[in-house]
Design a protein around this motif. Structure first.
Motif, PDB file in Angstrom:
ATOM      1  N   ARG B  26      -5.242 -13.248   2.014  1.00  0.00           N
ATOM      2  CA  ARG B  26      -5.912 -12.729   3.216  1.00  0.00           C
ATOM      3  C   ARG B  26      -5.346 -11.342   3.436  1.00  0.00           C
ATOM      4  O   ARG B  26      -4.142 -11.174   3.602  1.00  0.00           O
ATOM      5  N   ARG B  27      -6.217 -10.317   3.408  1.00  0.00           N
ATOM      6  CA  ARG B  27      -5.750  -8.935   3.386  1.00  0.00           C
ATOM      7  C   ARG B  27      -5.244  -8.470   4.741  1.00  0.00           C
ATOM      8  O   ARG B  27      -5.868  -8.713   5.766  1.00  0.00           O
ATOM      9  N   ARG B  28      -4.114  -7.747   4.698  1.00  0.00           N
ATOM     10  CA  ARG B  28      -3.511  -7.174   5.894  1.00  0.00           C
ATOM     11  C   ARG B  28      -4.256  -5.892   6.285  1.00  0.00           C
ATOM     12  O   ARG B  28      -4.309  -5.519   7.444  1.00  0.00           O
ATOM     13  N   ASN B  29      -4.834  -5.201   5.277  1.00  0.00           N
ATOM     14  CA  ASN B  29      -5.499  -3.908   5.500  1.00  0.00           C
ATOM     15  C   ASN B  29      -7.006  -4.028   5.288  1.00  0.00           C
ATOM     16  O   ASN B  29      -7.492  -5.008   4.750  1.00  0.00           O
ATOM     17  N   ARG B  32     -10.838  -6.165   5.665  1.00  0.00           N
ATOM     18  CA  ARG B  32     -10.238  -7.462   5.982  1.00  0.00           C
ATOM     19  C   ARG B  32     -11.072  -8.585   5.384  1.00  0.00           C
ATOM     20  O   ARG B  32     -12.289  -8.491   5.318  1.00  0.00           O
ATOM     21  N   ASP B 101       0.644  -6.327   0.347  1.00  0.00           N
ATOM     22  CA  ASP B 101      -0.604  -6.108   1.079  1.00  0.00           C
ATOM     23  C   ASP B 101      -1.187  -7.414   1.640  1.00  0.00           C
ATOM     24  O   ASP B 101      -2.138  -7.387   2.404  1.00  0.00           O
ATOM     25  N   ALA B 103      -1.425 -10.670   3.930  1.00  0.00           N
ATOM     26  CA  ALA B 103      -0.941 -11.259   5.181  1.00  0.00           C
ATOM     27  C   ALA B 103      -0.605 -12.732   4.981  1.00  0.00           C
ATOM     28  O   ALA B 103       0.335 -13.262   5.547  1.00  0.00           O
ATOM     29  N   SER B 104      -1.406 -13.401   4.143  1.00  0.00           N
ATOM     30  CA  SER B 104      -1.126 -14.795   3.822  1.00  0.00           C
ATOM     31  C   SER B 104      -1.822 -15.140   2.513  1.00  0.00           C
ATOM     32  O   SER B 104      -2.665 -14.371   2.028  1.00  0.00           O
TER      33      SER B 104
END
Lengths: 144, 144
Positions: B26-29, B32, B101, B103-104
C-alpha cells in the motif's frame, strides 16, 4: 520510486531471422565489429516501437512475430556506458539494406556465426538464443 | 547508438509469491493505492541486483527462483514520468515487513486480487501473469 538519480541508458537490440539466417551489422563506429542491430529508446515510445524504428533505420527491415527475449544489464556489457538492453526476436520482412550506424549488413547461418567478431555481449546473447530456442529454430529451419 | 537524448526512466517491479499468495504494497506516496513492490534501477547495477535490493528495502524479503517476466513500457503507464519497468517473478523468502515507500504490505490470494485498487498498469501486469503462467500457478498451489 520517487528519488531522482543517475540511471543506466536504455537500448533495444533484435535477433532478426531472414529465412534461416540471422542478421548482423558491421559497425561504422567504435566498438568496431559485428553486432546485432540495435539502438536507444526515445522518451515517449514503447520498447516495441523503439525496436521497430531502429531496425527500419539500421537494416531496412520490418518485423514480424516480434517477441521480447531477455533483458541484459551487466554494467560492463557496453564499453561506452552502462546500457541496459531489451533484446527481442523477430522475423525480418523485406530486403536488408545498411543504414544509420551500420556500414554493412551480414546474414549468417546459425551454425557459422563468427562469435569472436561480435562486440558488446552479443556473443552471449546469441548463444543464449541458440541454446534456449530449439523449438523456434526448428520451425525456422522447416520454413527455410 | 551514439546520440545522447532524453530517455525513459528504468524501473523494476516484482510479482512475489509467498506460499500461494501475492505480495502488494500500500503506497505511502502518490499515486495512492496498491502496487507491486518496485523501484528505480541505479547506474552500475544489473536489473537483477536492483530488484533484489528494492524488494529487500520495500518488503524485507529475499528472492528465490527469480525470473524475468516481461518489460512494460507504455509512456502513460505511470502518471509521474515515462518509466519502463522490467517485471520479475520470484518466491519471497523471509517475513514480509513494510519499508521505504510502502506504508503496509498485503498478501492476497490469486483469486481475490482487488484489481480496481491497483495503481499504474499493475492490474494488467497481474492479469498477464495469471493468464500466462498456469503451470507456475499450479506448482505454487501444490506447494501452498
Amino acid at each position: 520510486m520517487s528519488r531522482e538519480h543517475r540511471q543506466p541508458r536504455l537500448a533495444v537490440d533484435c535477433i532478426i531471422r531472414v529465412r534461416r539466417r540471422l542478421v548482423f551489422v558491421r559497425r561504422r563506429n567504435e566498438p568496431r565489429g559485428l553486432a546485432l542491430p540495435g539502438g536507444f529508446v526515445d522518451h515517449g515510445e514503447t520498447v516495441e516501437d523503439a525496436v521497430r524504428r531502429e531496425m527500419r533505420e539500421e537494416t531496412g527491415l520490418e518485423l514480424g512475430d516480434l517477441r521480447q527475449f531477455h533483458v541484459y544489464s551487466d554494467p560492463h556489457r557496453d564499453p561506452r556506458c552502462h546500457c541496459v538492453s531489451v533484446v527481442f526476436t523477430a522475423d525480418g520482412i523485406g530486403d536488408p539494406r545498411a543504414g544509420d550506424d551500420a556500414a554493412s549488413i551480414t546474414l549468417v547461418e546459425p551454425d557459422t556465426i563468427p562469435f569472436a567478431e561480435l562486440v558488446f555481449d552479443h556473443a552471449q546473447i546469441v548463444r543464449d538464443y541458440l541454446a534456449q530456442m530449439p523449438a523456434r529454430r526448428s520451425a525456422v529451419d522447416q520454413a527455410g
